[in-house]
Scaffold this motif. Structure first.
Motif, PDB file in Angstrom:
ATOM      1  N   THR A   3       2.233   4.661  -4.646  1.00 29.68           N
ATOM      2  CA  THR A   3       1.356   3.498  -4.598  1.00 29.68           C
ATOM      3  C   THR A   3       1.669   2.609  -5.793  1.00 29.68           C
ATOM      4  O   THR A   3       1.770   3.083  -6.928  1.00 29.68           O
ATOM      5  CB  THR A   3      -0.121   3.913  -4.632  1.00 29.68           C
ATOM      6  OG1 THR A   3      -0.369   4.778  -3.520  1.00 29.68           O
ATOM      7  CG2 THR A   3      -1.038   2.703  -4.540  1.00 29.68           C
ATOM      8  N   PHE A   4       1.836   1.327  -5.507  1.00 29.29           N
ATOM      9  CA  PHE A   4       2.075   0.325  -6.539  1.00 29.29           C
ATOM     10  C   PHE A   4       0.943  -0.693  -6.485  1.00 29.29           C
ATOM     11  O   PHE A   4       0.394  -0.964  -5.412  1.00 29.29           O
ATOM     12  CB  PHE A   4       3.412  -0.390  -6.309  1.00 29.29           C
ATOM     13  CG  PHE A   4       4.593   0.509  -6.480  1.00 29.29           C
ATOM     14  CD1 PHE A   4       5.218   0.629  -7.712  1.00 29.29           C
ATOM     15  CD2 PHE A   4       5.080   1.247  -5.412  1.00 29.29           C
ATOM     16  CE1 PHE A   4       6.309   1.464  -7.874  1.00 29.29           C
ATOM     17  CE2 PHE A   4       6.172   2.082  -5.558  1.00 29.29           C
ATOM     18  CZ  PHE A   4       6.784   2.194  -6.791  1.00 29.29           C
ATOM     19  N   TYR A   5       0.617  -1.255  -7.633  1.00 27.24           N
ATOM     20  CA  TYR A   5      -0.443  -2.248  -7.731  1.00 27.24           C
ATOM     21  C   TYR A   5       0.177  -3.566  -8.168  1.00 27.24           C
ATOM     22  O   TYR A   5       1.108  -3.584  -8.975  1.00 27.24           O
ATOM     23  CB  TYR A   5      -1.510  -1.766  -8.723  1.00 27.24           C
ATOM     24  CG  TYR A   5      -2.111  -0.453  -8.271  1.00 27.24           C
ATOM     25  CD1 TYR A   5      -3.163  -0.430  -7.376  1.00 27.24           C
ATOM     26  CD2 TYR A   5      -1.571   0.754  -8.686  1.00 27.24           C
ATOM     27  CE1 TYR A   5      -3.687   0.765  -6.929  1.00 27.24           C
ATOM     28  CE2 TYR A   5      -2.084   1.960  -8.236  1.00 27.24           C
ATOM     29  CZ  TYR A   5      -3.151   1.960  -7.356  1.00 27.24           C
ATOM     30  OH  TYR A   5      -3.653   3.147  -6.896  1.00 27.24           O
ATOM     31  N   ASP A   7      -0.935  -6.803  -9.804  1.00 28.74           N
ATOM     32  CA  ASP A   7      -1.942  -7.564 -10.541  1.00 28.74           C
ATOM     33  C   ASP A   7      -1.479  -9.006 -10.720  1.00 28.74           C
ATOM     34  O   ASP A   7      -0.289  -9.259 -10.892  1.00 28.74           O
ATOM     35  CB  ASP A   7      -2.167  -6.955 -11.928  1.00 28.74           C
ATOM     36  CG  ASP A   7      -2.710  -5.532 -11.883  1.00 28.74           C
ATOM     37  OD1 ASP A   7      -3.140  -5.088 -10.800  1.00 28.74           O
ATOM     38  OD2 ASP A   7      -2.708  -4.881 -12.946  1.00 28.74           O
ATOM     39  N   ASP A  16      -5.427  -5.394  -9.041  1.00 27.91           N
ATOM     40  CA  ASP A  16      -5.313  -4.960  -7.652  1.00 27.91           C
ATOM     41  C   ASP A  16      -5.890  -3.551  -7.607  1.00 27.91           C
ATOM     42  O   ASP A  16      -5.360  -2.635  -8.222  1.00 27.91           O
ATOM     43  CB  ASP A  16      -3.838  -4.978  -7.243  1.00 27.91           C
ATOM     44  CG  ASP A  16      -3.571  -4.379  -5.875  1.00 27.91           C
ATOM     45  OD1 ASP A  16      -4.525  -4.045  -5.149  1.00 27.91           O
ATOM     46  OD2 ASP A  16      -2.389  -4.248  -5.534  1.00 27.91           O
ATOM     47  N   GLY A  19      -3.759  -1.477  -3.918  1.00 27.77           N
ATOM     48  CA  GLY A  19      -2.354  -1.113  -4.000  1.00 27.77           C
ATOM     49  C   GLY A  19      -1.681  -1.106  -2.646  1.00 27.77           C
ATOM     50  O   GLY A  19      -2.298  -1.358  -1.610  1.00 27.77           O
ATOM     51  N   LYS A  20      -0.384  -0.818  -2.672  1.00 25.40           N
ATOM     52  CA  LYS A  20       0.420  -0.777  -1.460  1.00 25.40           C
ATOM     53  C   LYS A  20       1.498   0.275  -1.690  1.00 25.40           C
ATOM     54  O   LYS A  20       2.011   0.411  -2.795  1.00 25.40           O
ATOM     55  CB  LYS A  20       1.039  -2.153  -1.226  1.00 25.40           C
ATOM     56  CG  LYS A  20       1.705  -2.327   0.102  1.00 25.40           C
ATOM     57  CD  LYS A  20       1.924  -3.823   0.364  1.00 25.40           C
ATOM     58  CE  LYS A  20       2.657  -4.071   1.645  1.00 25.40           C
ATOM     59  NZ  LYS A  20       1.909  -3.736   2.839  1.00 25.40           N
ATOM     60  N   GLN A  21       1.834   1.000  -0.640  1.00 25.13           N
ATOM     61  CA  GLN A  21       2.803   2.076  -0.777  1.00 25.13           C
ATOM     62  C   GLN A  21       4.225   1.621  -0.455  1.00 25.13           C
ATOM     63  O   GLN A  21       4.446   0.903   0.523  1.00 25.13           O
ATOM     64  CB  GLN A  21       2.424   3.252   0.115  1.00 25.13           C
ATOM     65  CG  GLN A  21       1.176   3.951  -0.359  1.00 25.13           C
ATOM     66  CD  GLN A  21       0.989   5.280   0.343  1.00 25.13           C
ATOM     67  OE1 GLN A  21       1.392   5.468   1.475  1.00 25.13           O
ATOM     68  NE2 GLN A  21       0.362   6.211  -0.361  1.00 25.13           N
ATOM     69  N   SER A  55       3.031   0.867 -11.546  1.00 29.08           N
ATOM     70  CA  SER A  55       3.206   2.112 -10.796  1.00 29.08           C
ATOM     71  C   SER A  55       1.885   2.863 -10.743  1.00 29.08           C
ATOM     72  O   SER A  55       0.943   2.563 -11.491  1.00 29.08           O
ATOM     73  CB  SER A  55       4.270   2.983 -11.452  1.00 29.08           C
ATOM     74  OG  SER A  55       3.808   3.473 -12.693  1.00 29.08           O
ATOM     75  N   GLU A  56       1.833   3.892  -9.884  1.00 32.56           N
ATOM     76  CA  GLU A  56       0.594   4.656  -9.769  1.00 32.56           C
ATOM     77  C   GLU A  56       0.257   5.404 -11.050  1.00 32.56           C
ATOM     78  O   GLU A  56      -0.893   5.763 -11.275  1.00 32.56           O
ATOM     79  CB  GLU A  56       0.638   5.592  -8.564  1.00 32.56           C
ATOM     80  CG  GLU A  56       1.723   6.622  -8.579  1.00 32.56           C
ATOM     81  CD  GLU A  56       1.836   7.363  -7.258  1.00 32.56           C
ATOM     82  OE1 GLU A  56       1.150   6.996  -6.291  1.00 32.56           O
ATOM     83  OE2 GLU A  56       2.632   8.306  -7.193  1.00 32.56           O
TER      84      GLU A  56
END
Length: 77
Positions: A3-5, A7, A16, A19-21, A55-56
């Motif tokens: 998962t990445f955010y 911002d 954010d 997030g989105k994978q 990054s997560e």
């Protein structure tokens, strides 16, 4: 998958929370370029506006300026 955010940051970050994978850092960075292009069309030229990929684990992996042309004009490049 990680998962990445993504911002938004223009002095004060807008976090954010969802997030989105993506399977790699490179895919997340490419997505940040798509987001920056979207905001470029929607917002006036704010010199500090950037999409920050996190990054997560919480590590910033990339910063994509939304108005890179405005950045180079400000620095005289």
């Amino acid at each position: 998958m990680q998962t990445f955010y993504f911002d938004r940051k223009d002095g004060v970050p807008i976090r954010d929370r969802i997030g989105k994978q993506f399977s790699s850092d490179a895919e997340a960075i490419e997505y940040s370029k798509v987001l920056a292009a979207h905001f470029r069309k929607e917002t006036p030229a704010e010199l500090d506006l950037a999409i920050v990929v996190v990054s997560e684990s919480g590590r910033e992996i990339h910063r994509e300026p939304v108005h890179p042309a405005a950045d180079s004009q400000a620095t005289g490049a």
